[in-house]
Design a protein around this motif. Sequence first.
Motif, PDB file in Angstrom:
ATOM      1  N   ALA A 260       0.819  -1.219   0.000  1.00 16.97           N
ATOM      2  CA  ALA A 260       0.000   0.000   0.000  1.00 16.97           C
ATOM      3  C   ALA A 260       0.853   1.269   0.000  1.00 16.97           C
ATOM      4  O   ALA A 260       0.437   2.294  -0.540  1.00 16.97           O
ATOM      5  CB  ALA A 260      -0.923  -0.009   1.215  1.00 16.97           C
ATOM      6  N   TRP A 261       2.052   1.201   0.616  1.00 11.01           N
ATOM      7  CA  TRP A 261       2.840   2.423   0.785  1.00 11.01           C
ATOM      8  C   TRP A 261       3.863   2.643  -0.313  1.00 11.01           C
ATOM      9  O   TRP A 261       4.708   3.523  -0.226  1.00 11.01           O
ATOM     10  CB  TRP A 261       3.537   2.415   2.157  1.00 11.01           C
ATOM     11  N   GLN A 262       3.797   1.844  -1.376  1.00 12.57           N
ATOM     12  CA  GLN A 262       4.794   1.975  -2.445  1.00 12.57           C
ATOM     13  C   GLN A 262       4.546   3.125  -3.371  1.00 12.57           C
ATOM     14  O   GLN A 262       3.400   3.365  -3.710  1.00 12.57           O
ATOM     15  CB  GLN A 262       4.770   0.713  -3.346  1.00 12.57           C
ATOM     16  N   PRO A 263       5.625   3.783  -3.837  1.00 13.35           N
ATOM     17  CA  PRO A 263       5.432   4.628  -5.009  1.00 13.35           C
ATOM     18  C   PRO A 263       4.992   3.700  -6.136  1.00 13.35           C
ATOM     19  O   PRO A 263       5.565   2.605  -6.295  1.00 13.35           O
ATOM     20  CB  PRO A 263       6.820   5.202  -5.305  1.00 13.35           C
ATOM     21  N   SER A 264       3.974   4.093  -6.892  1.00 10.58           N
ATOM     22  CA  SER A 264       3.421   3.150  -7.866  1.00 10.58           C
ATOM     23  C   SER A 264       4.439   2.763  -8.930  1.00 10.58           C
ATOM     24  O   SER A 264       4.319   1.712  -9.559  1.00 10.58           O
ATOM     25  CB  SER A 264       2.169   3.719  -8.514  1.00 10.58           C
ATOM     26  N   SER A 265       5.527   3.567  -9.075  1.00 11.21           N
ATOM     27  CA  SER A 265       6.546   3.237 -10.070  1.00 11.21           C
ATOM     28  C   SER A 265       7.238   1.918  -9.745  1.00 11.21           C
ATOM     29  O   SER A 265       7.785   1.255 -10.613  1.00 11.21           O
ATOM     30  CB  SER A 265       7.595   4.339 -10.111  1.00 11.21           C
ATOM     31  N   LEU A 266       7.212   1.489  -8.447  1.00  9.15           N
ATOM     32  CA  LEU A 266       7.910   0.254  -8.075  1.00  9.15           C
ATOM     33  C   LEU A 266       7.056  -0.984  -8.290  1.00  9.15           C
ATOM     34  O   LEU A 266       7.503  -2.106  -8.126  1.00  9.15           O
ATOM     35  CB  LEU A 266       8.314   0.305  -6.598  1.00  9.15           C
ATOM     36  N   LEU A 267       5.783  -0.792  -8.607  1.00 13.08           N
ATOM     37  CA  LEU A 267       4.895  -1.946  -8.670  1.00 13.08           C
ATOM     38  C   LEU A 267       4.773  -2.492 -10.083  1.00 13.08           C
ATOM     39  O   LEU A 267       3.929  -2.058 -10.849  1.00 13.08           O
ATOM     40  CB  LEU A 267       3.517  -1.561  -8.127  1.00 13.08           C
ATOM     41  N   GLY A 268       5.650  -3.430 -10.423  1.00 10.49           N
ATOM     42  CA  GLY A 268       5.520  -4.115 -11.708  1.00 10.49           C
ATOM     43  C   GLY A 268       4.375  -5.097 -11.584  1.00 10.49           C
ATOM     44  O   GLY A 268       4.221  -5.729 -10.547  1.00 10.49           O
ATOM     45  N   PRO A 269       3.545  -5.289 -12.621  1.00 13.04           N
ATOM     46  CA  PRO A 269       2.366  -6.134 -12.452  1.00 13.04           C
ATOM     47  C   PRO A 269       2.631  -7.551 -11.926  1.00 13.04           C
ATOM     48  O   PRO A 269       1.972  -7.946 -10.968  1.00 13.04           O
ATOM     49  CB  PRO A 269       1.723  -6.126 -13.827  1.00 13.04           C
ATOM     50  N   PRO A 270       3.587  -8.370 -12.459  1.00  7.40           N
ATOM     51  CA  PRO A 270       3.708  -9.729 -11.907  1.00  7.40           C
ATOM     52  C   PRO A 270       4.027  -9.722 -10.412  1.00  7.40           C
ATOM     53  O   PRO A 270       3.455 -10.521  -9.652  1.00  7.40           O
ATOM     54  CB  PRO A 270       4.859 -10.348 -12.711  1.00  7.40           C
TER      55      PRO A 270
ATOM     56  N   VAL B  40       8.448  -6.270  -3.823  1.00  8.70           N
ATOM     57  CA  VAL B  40       8.245  -4.861  -4.177  1.00  8.70           C
ATOM     58  C   VAL B  40       9.554  -4.179  -4.583  1.00  8.70           C
ATOM     59  O   VAL B  40       9.588  -3.426  -5.553  1.00  8.70           O
ATOM     60  CB  VAL B  40       7.558  -4.113  -3.010  1.00  8.70           C
ATOM     61  N   TYR B  41      10.642  -4.475  -3.870  1.00  4.90           N
ATOM     62  CA  TYR B  41      11.874  -3.720  -4.126  1.00  4.90           C
ATOM     63  C   TYR B  41      12.900  -4.452  -4.996  1.00  4.90           C
ATOM     64  O   TYR B  41      13.760  -3.811  -5.590  1.00  4.90           O
ATOM     65  CB  TYR B  41      12.550  -3.356  -2.791  1.00  4.90           C
ATOM     66  N   CYS B  42      12.863  -5.775  -5.018  1.00 10.46           N
ATOM     67  CA  CYS B  42      13.969  -6.493  -5.656  1.00 10.46           C
ATOM     68  C   CYS B  42      13.587  -7.290  -6.904  1.00 10.46           C
ATOM     69  O   CYS B  42      14.420  -7.475  -7.786  1.00 10.46           O
ATOM     70  CB  CYS B  42      14.618  -7.455  -4.654  1.00 10.46           C
ATOM     71  N   ALA B  43      12.358  -7.789  -6.936  1.00 11.30           N
ATOM     72  CA  ALA B  43      12.007  -8.716  -8.027  1.00 11.30           C
ATOM     73  C   ALA B  43      11.941  -7.989  -9.365  1.00 11.30           C
ATOM     74  O   ALA B  43      11.493  -6.845  -9.439  1.00 11.30           O
ATOM     75  CB  ALA B  43      10.656  -9.364  -7.723  1.00 11.30           C
ATOM     76  N   GLU B  44      12.401  -8.684 -10.387  1.00 12.55           N
ATOM     77  CA  GLU B  44      12.289  -8.155 -11.763  1.00 12.55           C
ATOM     78  C   GLU B  44      11.763  -9.268 -12.642  1.00 12.55           C
ATOM     79  O   GLU B  44      12.322 -10.365 -12.654  1.00 12.55           O
ATOM     80  CB  GLU B  44      13.662  -7.746 -12.280  1.00 12.55           C
TER      81      GLU B  44
ATOM     82  N   TRP C 116       6.406 -12.621 -18.571  1.00 12.14           N
ATOM     83  CA  TRP C 116       6.344 -13.563 -17.432  1.00 12.14           C
ATOM     84  C   TRP C 116       4.957 -14.209 -17.283  1.00 12.14           C
ATOM     85  O   TRP C 116       4.825 -15.375 -16.914  1.00 12.14           O
ATOM     86  CB  TRP C 116       6.742 -12.846 -16.139  1.00 12.14           C
ATOM     87  N   TYR C 117       3.901 -13.465 -17.595  1.00 10.10           N
ATOM     88  CA  TYR C 117       2.547 -14.012 -17.454  1.00 10.10           C
ATOM     89  C   TYR C 117       2.327 -15.243 -18.330  1.00 10.10           C
ATOM     90  O   TYR C 117       1.482 -16.077 -18.025  1.00 10.10           O
ATOM     91  CB  TYR C 117       1.494 -12.969 -17.829  1.00 10.10           C
TER      92      TYR C 117
END
Length: 254
Positions: free
Chosen positions: A69-79, A131-135, A140-141
């Motif tokens: 919930a507290w993330q800048p939305s730029s960090l939220l990749g969909p997968p 949230v911070y590390c996965a790429e 991927w879907y």
Amino acid sequence: MSARCQQSPVLAGSATLTALGALVLYLAKPSGYGKYSDNLMPAAVRLPARAAWFLQELPSFAVPAGILAWQPSSLLGPPATVLLGLFCAHYFHRTFVYSLLTRGRPFPVVFLFRGFVFCLGNGFLQGYYLVYCAEYPAEWYTDIRFSLGVFLFILGMGINIHSDYILRQLRKPGEIIYRIPQGGLFTFVSGANFLGEIIEWIGYALASWSLPALAFAFFSLCFLGLRAFHHHRFYLKMFDDYPKSRRALIPFIF
Ligand SMILES: NC(=O)c1ccc[n+]([C@@H]2O[C@H](COP(=O)([O-])OP(=O)(O)OC[C@H]3O[C@@H](n4cnc5c(N)ncnc54)[C@H](OP(=O)(O)O)[C@@H]3O)[C@@H](O)[C@H]2O)c1
């Protein structure tokens, strides 16, 4: 990978989960709640099972949901968002549905405290990593690891919820006796709810393709596998008419 991703807590957390799983196997004793709480000192402080499960599991939902919930939305990749959503969905159910329905016996506070610390650490590890590390690559879907992993996750969660439902129906409210579970995957194994949960976290590890998720799946396999083994022994000792063909955790094999 975000600039805020620190590899060391991710590695340390994953190594801790793996070591805890190995320690559980090494000690070979099931955690002392439920069927195994009779061996504790009578003076051991206990809480009603509903309150205990709610408190214990809450951090596994609240911490990753808070990180999300507290993330800048730029960090939220969909997968990554979908994967963390699956994790939160499991713990939403465990915290707000399972806990409030359980008919379990009072829960020793010392094990509640251990479980709480575990859920806090694991909730943080899985949430932080995703949230911070996965790429994940754009495709991927459609990757077989993601599709099969999500399928196993949903299948395992269904088995787990259905099996916990069967166990709950074995008691009237207020009873704390044990009966022989029947139906569903209990036809084949004594630890049907555990088998479901293990399948779930193996699926999650496959879909996430990450070290923290793999370490959690390994921990769950050790902790719940051992519990299934001891439940099976408990039933064989307690019930003369316990089904002979039933195994502990893996149908027809173990
Ligand atoms: N991922 C993980 O590492 C992890 C760790 C722990 C638990 N969990 C999950 O949390 C859930 C609960 O775990 P648990 O260890 O409490 O499972 P459990 O030992 O199978 O017990 C589940 C519930 O059913 C009751 N019960 C069990 N066997 C029964 C029988 N033969 N007759 C009547 N009632 C029976 C228990 O009562 P009593 O409490 O009175 O025995 C408890 O309320 C499971 O879905 C499990 O997969 C996951």
